[in-house]
Design a protein around this motif. Structure first.
Motif, PDB file in Angstrom:
ATOM      1  N   ARG A 142       0.841  -1.199   0.000  1.00  0.00           N
ATOM      2  CA  ARG A 142       0.000   0.000   0.000  1.00  0.00           C
ATOM      3  C   ARG A 142       0.879   1.253   0.000  1.00  0.00           C
ATOM      4  NH1 ARG A 142      -4.617  -1.756   4.501  1.00  0.00           N
ATOM      5  NH2 ARG A 142      -5.519  -3.444   3.249  1.00  0.00           N
ATOM      6  N   THR A 143       1.966   1.187   0.733  1.00  0.00           N
ATOM      7  CA  THR A 143       2.911   2.297   0.748  1.00  0.00           C
ATOM      8  C   THR A 143       3.475   2.529  -0.647  1.00  0.00           C
ATOM      9  OG1 THR A 143       3.514   1.850   3.053  1.00  0.00           O
ATOM     10  CG2 THR A 143       5.079   3.119   1.739  1.00  0.00           C
ATOM     11  N   LEU A 144       3.822   1.448  -1.340  1.00  0.00           N
ATOM     12  CA  LEU A 144       4.349   1.567  -2.695  1.00  0.00           C
ATOM     13  C   LEU A 144       3.314   2.182  -3.630  1.00  0.00           C
ATOM     14  CD1 LEU A 144       6.575   1.015  -4.758  1.00  0.00           C
ATOM     15  CD2 LEU A 144       5.656  -1.303  -5.024  1.00  0.00           C
ATOM     16  N   ILE A 145       2.063   1.764  -3.502  1.00  0.00           N
ATOM     17  CA  ILE A 145       0.994   2.314  -4.346  1.00  0.00           C
ATOM     18  C   ILE A 145       0.938   3.834  -4.202  1.00  0.00           C
ATOM     19  CG2 ILE A 145      -1.500   2.535  -4.623  1.00  0.00           C
ATOM     20  CD1 ILE A 145      -1.769  -0.404  -3.896  1.00  0.00           C
ATOM     21  N   ILE A 146       0.842   4.297  -2.957  1.00  0.00           N
ATOM     22  CA  ILE A 146       0.695   5.727  -2.717  1.00  0.00           C
ATOM     23  C   ILE A 146       1.928   6.487  -3.202  1.00  0.00           C
ATOM     24  CG2 ILE A 146       0.385   7.503  -0.958  1.00  0.00           C
ATOM     25  CD1 ILE A 146      -2.077   5.688  -1.532  1.00  0.00           C
ATOM     26  N   ASN A 147       3.107   6.010  -2.844  1.00  0.00           N
ATOM     27  CA  ASN A 147       4.319   6.722  -3.246  1.00  0.00           C
ATOM     28  C   ASN A 147       4.516   6.726  -4.757  1.00  0.00           C
ATOM     29  OD1 ASN A 147       5.355   7.732  -0.801  1.00  0.00           O
ATOM     30  ND2 ASN A 147       6.206   5.738  -0.258  1.00  0.00           N
ATOM     31  N   HIS A 148       4.195   5.615  -5.414  1.00  0.00           N
ATOM     32  CA  HIS A 148       4.377   5.551  -6.865  1.00  0.00           C
ATOM     33  C   HIS A 148       3.410   6.503  -7.580  1.00  0.00           C
ATOM     34  CE1 HIS A 148       5.609   3.459 -10.636  1.00  0.00           C
ATOM     35  NE2 HIS A 148       4.413   3.876 -11.027  1.00  0.00           N
ATOM     36  N   GLU A 149       2.137   6.417  -7.243  1.00  0.00           N
ATOM     37  CA  GLU A 149       1.151   7.223  -7.964  1.00  0.00           C
ATOM     38  C   GLU A 149       1.240   8.701  -7.609  1.00  0.00           C
ATOM     39  OE1 GLU A 149      -0.264   6.064 -10.456  1.00  0.00           O
ATOM     40  OE2 GLU A 149       0.082   3.947 -10.101  1.00  0.00           O
ATOM     41  N   VAL A 150       1.500   9.026  -6.341  1.00  0.00           N
ATOM     42  CA  VAL A 150       1.718  10.425  -5.982  1.00  0.00           C
ATOM     43  C   VAL A 150       2.991  10.929  -6.657  1.00  0.00           C
ATOM     44  CG1 VAL A 150       2.241  12.017  -4.085  1.00  0.00           C
ATOM     45  CG2 VAL A 150       0.417  10.333  -3.832  1.00  0.00           C
ATOM     46  N   GLY A 151       3.971  10.042  -6.805  1.00  0.00           N
ATOM     47  CA  GLY A 151       5.187  10.407  -7.529  1.00  0.00           C
ATOM     48  C   GLY A 151       4.878  10.820  -8.958  1.00  0.00           C
ATOM     49  N   HIS A 152       3.968  10.086  -9.608  1.00  0.00           N
ATOM     50  CA  HIS A 152       3.549  10.470 -10.952  1.00  0.00           C
ATOM     51  C   HIS A 152       2.878  11.842 -10.926  1.00  0.00           C
ATOM     52  CE1 HIS A 152       4.732   7.123 -13.322  1.00  0.00           C
ATOM     53  NE2 HIS A 152       3.886   6.246 -12.811  1.00  0.00           N
ATOM     54  N   PHE A 153       2.020  12.067  -9.938  1.00  0.00           N
ATOM     55  CA  PHE A 153       1.340  13.356  -9.832  1.00  0.00           C
ATOM     56  C   PHE A 153       2.351  14.493  -9.679  1.00  0.00           C
ATOM     57  CE2 PHE A 153      -0.588  16.784  -7.355  1.00  0.00           C
ATOM     58  CZ  PHE A 153      -1.682  17.089  -8.146  1.00  0.00           C
ATOM     59  N   LEU A 154       3.452  14.211  -8.990  1.00  0.00           N
ATOM     60  CA  LEU A 154       4.501  15.216  -8.788  1.00  0.00           C
ATOM     61  C   LEU A 154       5.376  15.400 -10.023  1.00  0.00           C
ATOM     62  CD1 LEU A 154       5.654  14.286  -5.165  1.00  0.00           C
ATOM     63  CD2 LEU A 154       4.233  16.229  -5.851  1.00  0.00           C
ATOM     64  N   GLY A 155       5.184  14.552 -11.030  1.00  0.00           N
ATOM     65  CA  GLY A 155       5.927  14.703 -12.268  1.00  0.00           C
ATOM     66  C   GLY A 155       7.038  13.704 -12.493  1.00  0.00           C
ATOM     67  N   HIS A 156       7.125  12.679 -11.664  1.00  0.00           N
ATOM     68  CA  HIS A 156       8.183  11.681 -11.814  1.00  0.00           C
ATOM     69  C   HIS A 156       7.757  10.583 -12.794  1.00  0.00           C
ATOM     70  CE1 HIS A 156      10.561  13.338  -8.501  1.00  0.00           C
ATOM     71  NE2 HIS A 156       9.404  13.519  -7.861  1.00  0.00           N
ATOM     72  N   GLY A 157       8.675  10.195 -13.660  1.00  0.00           N
ATOM     73  CA  GLY A 157       8.408   9.122 -14.606  1.00  0.00           C
ATOM     74  C   GLY A 157       8.929   7.793 -14.101  1.00  0.00           C
ATOM     75  N   HIS A 158       8.759   6.756 -14.888  1.00  0.00           N
ATOM     76  CA  HIS A 158       9.228   5.429 -14.510  1.00  0.00           C
ATOM     77  C   HIS A 158      10.747   5.341 -14.547  1.00  0.00           C
ATOM     78  CE1 HIS A 158       5.067   3.726 -15.675  1.00  0.00           C
ATOM     79  NE2 HIS A 158       5.159   3.851 -14.363  1.00  0.00           N
TER      80      HIS A 158
END
Length: 305
Positions: free
Chosen positions: A246-262
């Motif tokens: 769940r931590t990974l989900i939030i950090n990954h998707e919020v990371g996308h919102f912040l502009g981070h790519g894969h």
């Protein structure tokens, strides 16, 4: 990494950067990325939380150790150094165990029967009441709400507690000292974390041209969409630690919102970046759910287009 052309947003949706993780099929006229969290049986998946990126496979077997444990090394040097090594190794082990316990503070509980998880819902949401204190650096503050689809039997406040824990952690996105977060319960907000059934996730992500196939999480517009199945069952690499997933989900998707790519694996034995599509294979990296380590150093890898 080149910016992709963004599909037209629905009039009712707030503008925002569209990101997502993993493998997904795009409907005609849409482009995006998603993170495929693969099935616990070992198939495909991000809601991490993905896309029509390159398919990869992961050898069968137990996933690599969590990021908190350092790579095994031989002890060398003088006799005095060798005598001191076991104590240092034990200290490192205790430190890693403490980090793991910290990650499990929320407690995910026993996983439900997959057949008992509803696949569709009404598409309406309840917003967690109250609000949280601001966390993070002295720069911009992003406000967010936490919502749960009606009829799931999961209190929105319970989900909000987990989201707040993740975004406030010193290993999270606030470690750069620039961005801050504050949960609100009403009025305008910068983004929304929404836990929903697979059908509702498909509907909302589909408005942006994404085919999430009942399995994928996504970030579209201002919405961080969390697939209920992934939230409750995790994926193959986190089958025994749903809270960390769940931590990974939030950090990954919020990371996308912040502009981070894969990102890809930076090297064998190193922790996987949180923006890596870990469900598609670790490629020698160790599982990790945080964008920064305990010393405030970013955990990154090569950009993946």
């Amino acid at each position: 990494m080149n910016e992709r052309r963004r599909p037209n947003l629905p009039p009712s949706s707030a503008p925002g950067r569209r990101r997502r993780g993993g493998r997904a099929r795009l409907r005609p006229g849409g482009r995006s990325r998603l993170l495929w969290p693969g099935l616990a049986a070992g198939a495909v998946l991000v809601l991490a939380g993905g896309l029509a990126l390159k398919g990869v496979t992961e050898p069968a077997g137990r996933p690599a150790d969590a990021a908190g444990a350092p790579p095994a090394t031989e002890t060398g040097g003088t006799e005095e150094a060798r005598k001191g090594a076991p104590e240092k190794a034990e200290d490192g082990k205790r430190g890693a165990e403490k980090e793991k316990e910290k990650d499990k503070e929320a407690g995910a509980g026993e996983k439900p029967d997959p057949d008992s998880i509803p696949s569709s819902g009404p598409g309406t949401f309840a917003t967690a009441d109250g609000g949280g204190d601001r966390v993070g650096g002295s720069g911009r503050t992003l406000t967010y709400v936490v919502q749960v689809e009606d009829g799931l039997g999961i209190p929105a406040r319970e989900v909000a507690t987990e989201v707040e824990r993740v975004l406030a952690d010193e290993r999270g996105w606030t470690a750069d000292g620039k961005v801050g977060f504050r949960r609100v319960s009403g009025g305008a907000s910068d983004f929304r974390v929404r836990l929903a059934t697979a059908g509702t996730v498909d509907d909302i992500c589909g408005q942006y041209g994404l085919d999430t196939g009942g399995e994928v999480n996504c970030n579209v517009g201002q919405d961080v969409m969390v697939n209920l199945k992934r939230w409750l069952l995790a994926t193959q690499y986190y089958a025994d630690d749903v809270t960390s997933y769940r931590t990974l989900i939030i950090n990954h998707e919020v990371g996308h919102f912040l502009g981070h790519g894969h990102e890809g694996c930076p090297g064998a034995g190193r922790p996987a970046p949180v923006m890596m599509q870990q469900i598609k294979g670790l490629h020698g990296c160790r599982t990790n759910v945080w964008p920064y380590d305990a010393d405030g150093r970013p955990i990154t890898g090569p950009a993946v287009g």
